[in-house]
Design a protein around this motif. Structure first.
Motif, short mmCIF file in Angstrom:
data_model
loop_
_atom_site.label_atom_id
_atom_site.label_comp_id
_atom_site.label_asym_id
_atom_site.label_seq_id
_atom_site.Cartn_x
_atom_site.Cartn_y
_atom_site.Cartn_z
N UNK A 90 38.45 54.60 63.32
CA UNK A 90 38.42 53.51 64.27
C UNK A 90 37.07 53.01 64.54
N UNK A 91 36.77 51.57 64.36
CA UNK A 91 35.26 51.15 64.54
C UNK A 91 35.00 51.05 66.24
N UNK A 92 33.89 51.40 66.59
CA UNK A 92 33.08 51.37 67.91
C UNK A 92 33.03 50.08 68.19
N UNK A 93 33.72 49.29 69.09
CA UNK A 93 33.54 48.15 69.29
C UNK A 93 33.11 47.76 70.67
N UNK A 94 32.39 46.66 70.91
CA UNK A 94 31.67 46.59 72.18
C UNK A 94 31.98 45.02 72.72
N UNK A 95 33.05 44.92 73.66
CA UNK A 95 33.50 44.02 74.29
C UNK A 95 32.75 43.85 75.81
N UNK A 96 32.38 42.42 76.11
CA UNK A 96 31.81 42.24 77.41
C UNK A 96 32.69 42.34 78.65
N UNK A 97 31.98 42.35 79.63
CA UNK A 97 32.62 42.38 80.85
C UNK A 97 33.24 41.04 81.23
#
Length: 228
Positions: free
Chosen positions: A1-8
């Motif tokens: 699974x990809x390491x994703x970066x979602x914002x606040x």
């Protein structure tokens, strides 16, 4: 699974979070490379991020994140018709927000490693009712083809065990083309019967994957809203 970066900001929208929702202890389960814990803590909230990927160590996560982020952006742009860009304004703005979130996450991971716990569903190393609000994004229901109804039941019961107030799960459709998850309604009824909780599936002010604009909100205390 990809390491994703979602914002606040994405978290605030997809979980329809108000300031008063973050006055207690908040657990972000399956947090990945999100900046939620970092930014919430900066606003004075008590936030804990949990993901099994943190077991790889800070350096490994930092080395992996840029490549995973690039692959995600390639997929979003290649399949852009599957997504709704209104909330972001443009694919460029989406990428800008995700890259900024990744940078904030990595900086906070290095400064405050104790805020990031290597753990994942269906078992969390937390005491009963130790968090006020538990959030889980893009794991439950999203990957329902990989995790069956029984796994979802165990995972959601675990989230309810940890929460003394609320659990919020987003989104409620399959990854890909956004098909509904067939067992959602029956599972909700099962969880309510097992815990005495009340749940609802309100629309939220966020939609990126087409059709993904509702969350599952589970009230785990007696202070519940009346069913709508």
């Amino acid at each position: 699974m990809l390491l994703t970066s979602r914002s606040y900001a994405e978290y605030r929208a997809m979980f329809d979070l108000a300031d008063e929702d973050l006055t207690g202890v908040t657990v972000d389960c399956a947090a990945g490379g999100s900046s939620f814990a970092a930014k919430a803590a900066g606003d004075g909230a008590r936030a804990i991020a949990m993901d099994p990927l943190y077991a790889q160590g800070t350096k490994a996560v930092a080395d992996r994140l840029p490549a995973d982020l690039a692959r995600c952006q390639e997929m979003f742009r290649a399949e852009r018709r599957r997504f709704v860009w209104d909330w972001y304004g443009s694919p460029d703005r989406h990428e800008e927000m995700r890259r900024a979130a990744a940078s904030e996450f990595l900086a906070d991971l290095r400064r405050h490693p104790g805020r990031y716990v290597a753990a994942g569903l269906p078992r969390l190393p937390l005491a009963d009712a130790s968090a006020d609000l538990v959030l889980c994004s893009h794991l439950l229901f999203t990957w329902a083809r990989d995790h069956d109804r029984d796994w979802h039941r165990r995972a959601i019961l675990e989230l309810c065990r940890v929460s003394r107030r609320e659990v919020r799960i987003f989104p409620l459709v399959h990854m890909g083309h956004g098909e509904p998850v067939a067992f959602l309604d029956a599972l909700r009824a099962d969880i309510e019967a097992a815990t005495g909780a009340h749940s609802e599936c309100p629309t939220v002010p966020y939609e990126f994957q087409r059709g993904a604009n509702r969350m599952l909100r589970i009230y785990t205390t007696a202070e519940r809203s009346s069913p709508g």
